[in-house]
Design a protein around this motif. Sequence first.
Motif, short mmCIF file in Angstrom:
data_model
loop_
_atom_site.label_atom_id
_atom_site.label_comp_id
_atom_site.label_asym_id
_atom_site.label_seq_id
_atom_site.Cartn_x
_atom_site.Cartn_y
_atom_site.Cartn_z
N SER A 22 0.83 -1.20 0.00
CA SER A 22 0.00 0.00 0.00
C SER A 22 0.86 1.25 0.00
N ARG A 70 -10.35 -2.85 4.61
CA ARG A 70 -9.75 -3.17 3.32
C ARG A 70 -8.65 -4.21 3.55
N ARG A 72 -5.51 -5.82 4.53
CA ARG A 72 -4.41 -5.48 5.42
C ARG A 72 -3.77 -6.77 5.94
N ARG A 225 -4.14 -2.05 -0.03
CA ARG A 225 -5.42 -1.67 0.57
C ARG A 225 -6.43 -1.23 -0.48
#
Length: 396
Positions: A22, A70, A72, A225
């Motif tokens: 991310s 989201r 992770r 993410r």
Amino acid sequence: MTLSLARRAERVPDRTAIVDASEDRLYAPAETVHEDRVTYAELSRIAGRLAGALENRGVDPGDTVCLVTRNRVASLALVFACRRLGATLAPISHRLTPATVTRPFEVLEPAVVVAESAQRDLVRSIPYDRTVTLEELVEADASTVDGGTERTDAAPLLAIHGDAGAPIATLSAATIEWNCIDAVLEWGLSREDSGFVLDPLSTAGGLFRTALPLLYAGGRLLLDRAFDPGDTLTAIDESGVTVVSGGRAPIRELAADENAAALAGLERAICDHTVEEAPVETLLEHGVSVSRAYGTPACPTATTRTVSGATDADTVGMSVLDCDAQLVDEEGAVLEGEATGRLRLSGPVVADGYATPAADRDGDEAESSDVSGFVDGWFDTGERFRRGDDGSYRRA
């Protein structure tokens, strides 16, 4: 191999398990990647700490933990944390709306709801006040629940909902392991593979096409993410990614990106059966081995086929190794040979059942699953397929 994260951590403690690709800043430049690597030993420790934090919040064996986030690292660590507690993890899609997010909670009665701060607006619509942010849970001062304490008899390990929030299929640890085994065998995944999961980890496809099977095999998983085709292609080019899995939208966007030539670095793409013909052809043109896969929350991967040329989204291939498939007519009679009917599935990769709505439970005699989709040991998908003379299935 085993589903036990602790055992994997003992054998290969320093091997990278997950790379969080991310972006480091909210408004980072396009096509930039921030890498945060987590080894198998670190992932096991995170799972242990999260298990301790959940235990401190009153989560007992048999309880349900809902997760709204989201993709992770903690999303996967919580799977193994709940396994150590004998609890059920129910990932709730962050793509649900304030109206549809209530549907899973018409069935689930969680001991706690864990949500990332970014989902606060969605969480306000959830009819439960026992919530904790993911950040609070990760930073909590808690003792570690060691590996080797996994309980597999108290509750299903996962509860996966459909696209609209229902129905909810429940999968035991054994069922999850069988799905991992089949994915490893069907697609040749190994400890040498590095995979990028493009779908949310709240979905059956996101969990079972790449994420859990790669960790099961001891490979390396990349997460982002928020999906961005430029960032994904950069990661494929710079991080030695060998396999991706995804549904219609992310596969289409990767194939249409101006830097799609980076796809040539892949060995395999596992595409949902709904992916259109054009992006599949783009993958093939770049020398990528493409497999289509069909499944549901109750059977994450029921059929698969390797695509070698012109393809279509309706042909879903043959059933995977540990999944038996049959067609039945409207009266439930089994159809032989070439035929068209409703598809039914059976085998160790099929879910234990559907979670039962609270309104349908019978006091203390409540059952953990609803038999509406499960008849005589078979799961009825309710979808019509045609079976060809070679045994392959095509949506009717």
